[in-house]
Design an enzyme around this catalytic site. Structure first.
Site, PDB file in Angstrom:
ATOM      1  N   ARG A  74      11.055   1.004   6.903  1.00  7.70           N
ATOM      2  CA  ARG A  74      10.210   0.747   5.761  1.00  7.70           C
ATOM      3  C   ARG A  74       8.801   1.075   6.014  1.00  7.70           C
ATOM      4  O   ARG A  74       7.975   0.657   5.091  1.00  7.70           O
ATOM      5  CB  ARG A  74      10.381  -0.922   5.201  1.00  7.70           C
ATOM      6  CG  ARG A  74      11.904  -1.013   4.523  1.00  7.70           C
ATOM      7  CD  ARG A  74      12.112  -2.463   4.362  1.00  7.70           C
ATOM      8  NE  ARG A  74      10.851  -3.123   3.643  1.00  7.70           N
ATOM      9  CZ  ARG A  74      10.386  -4.294   4.480  1.00  7.70           C
ATOM     10  NH1 ARG A  74      10.472  -4.431   5.542  1.00  7.70           N
ATOM     11  NH2 ARG A  74       9.283  -4.562   3.728  1.00  7.70           N
ATOM     12  N   LYS A  75       8.337   1.356   7.233  1.00  2.18           N
ATOM     13  CA  LYS A  75       6.912   1.921   7.410  1.00  2.18           C
ATOM     14  C   LYS A  75       6.764   3.206   6.680  1.00  2.18           C
ATOM     15  O   LYS A  75       6.884   4.164   7.344  1.00  2.18           O
ATOM     16  CB  LYS A  75       6.527   1.870   8.733  1.00  2.18           C
ATOM     17  CG  LYS A  75       6.644   0.509   9.500  1.00  2.18           C
ATOM     18  CD  LYS A  75       6.265   0.394  11.167  1.00  2.18           C
ATOM     19  CE  LYS A  75       6.773  -1.165  11.516  1.00  2.18           C
ATOM     20  NZ  LYS A  75       6.325  -0.916  12.920  1.00  2.18           N
TER      21      LYS A  75
END
Length: 276
Positions: free
Chosen positions: A132-133
């Site tokens: 999710r970065k």
């Protein structure tokens, strides 16, 4: 994965951001009858990604811009290749040029970096996956690029899968308590993943029947031990210290997936350019 309506809405916002109240350079230099034609060329090797988004930029500005791609998403392109040819009203091409390039260069860069990691895994069965970065409001495009590059996808957002990390464990009191509470409250359709730093945590996660067990920042020997402990009772994810030099060794331990933010966050843009 990237629907047309989603692309169109995103492109509209990108054009609004870039054009503002008008392209004061182009609008005061180009006549309505001026036509430009040219080529989209690649200046380096890589994996092409973002052709539909590229086209949508110009379709949003004008129906008169014509684009012909010679490669499709997922194709390998080589330095000097003509990727596409285009022609149309000068005003529309010049106004859309930068936004279109920003999309396709970024997406192709991520696809290219992902392919490097998946290739580095070699013959092992593990798949490289994203995290999710990601860039805020650009996640769908980045995840699509990972998929085009040959990678697999982790959860899209916080509602996809319950992931118990170290802070969640502290909040609940233990892995067991966290899993029990989540299983009681979640839909049957949601999987539960547990992040483990130690082999004792791995044993607890197996006992709790976690669906996915993440081996976080473990060394190779501990990963091998963890894989033996889990013994196919859960999907095994490895995370932490993943790079092109280590990903093959990590895959050799028998894990199912290897997650890395580097394939998105550290991917350089692919050098593509308009030659008019």
């Amino acid at each position: 994965m990237l629907s047309k309506f989603y692309i169109k809405e995103h492109v509209k916002m990108a054009l609004k951001e870039d054009i503002g109240f008008g392209d004061i350079t182009t609008e005061n230099l180009a006549e309505d009858t001026d036509i430009l034609s040219g080529k989209l060329n690649t200046r380096t090797d890589g994996i092409l990604c973002g052709t539909e988004v590229f086209k949508t930029v110009f379709e949003t500005l004008s129906n008169d811009v014509k684009i012909k791609f010679y490669f499709k998403d997922g194709d390998k392109i080589h330095k000097g290749d003509t990727v596409a040819e285009f022609s149309g009203p000068a005003k529309d091409i010049l106004m859309g040029e930068r936004v279109a390039l920003n999309y396709i260069q970024r997406m192709s860069g991520i696809a290219t970096e992902t392919r490097k990691y998946q290739d580095a895994i070699g013959d092992y069965s593990a798949k490289i996956v994203d995290t999710r970065k990601t860039t805020p409001n650009f996640r769908a495009f980045e995840k699509y690029s990972v998929k085009i590059g040959g990678g697999a996808l982790h959860r899209f957002n916080l509602s996809d899968c319950a992931m118990i990390k170290d802070n969640h464990i502290r909040l609940a009191g233990s892995i067991t308590k966290a899993v029990e509470k989540l299983r009681k409250n979640l839909s049957h359709a949601h999987k539960i993943e547990v992040e483990c730093d130690t082999l004792d945590q791995v044993k607890e996660a197996v006992k709790c029947k976690a669906d996915i067990i993440m081996l976080d920042n473990m060394n190779i020997e501990d990963m091998k031990k963890a894989v033996a402990i889990i013994d196919h009772q859960a999907i095994i994810e490895a995370s932490g210290n993943v790079n092109l030099d280590t990903v093959n060794s990590i895959a050799s331990t028998g894990v199912d997936i290897i997650s890395s933010s580097a394939i998105v966050a550290k991917a350089p843009t692919l050098d593509l350019g308009f030659d008019m």
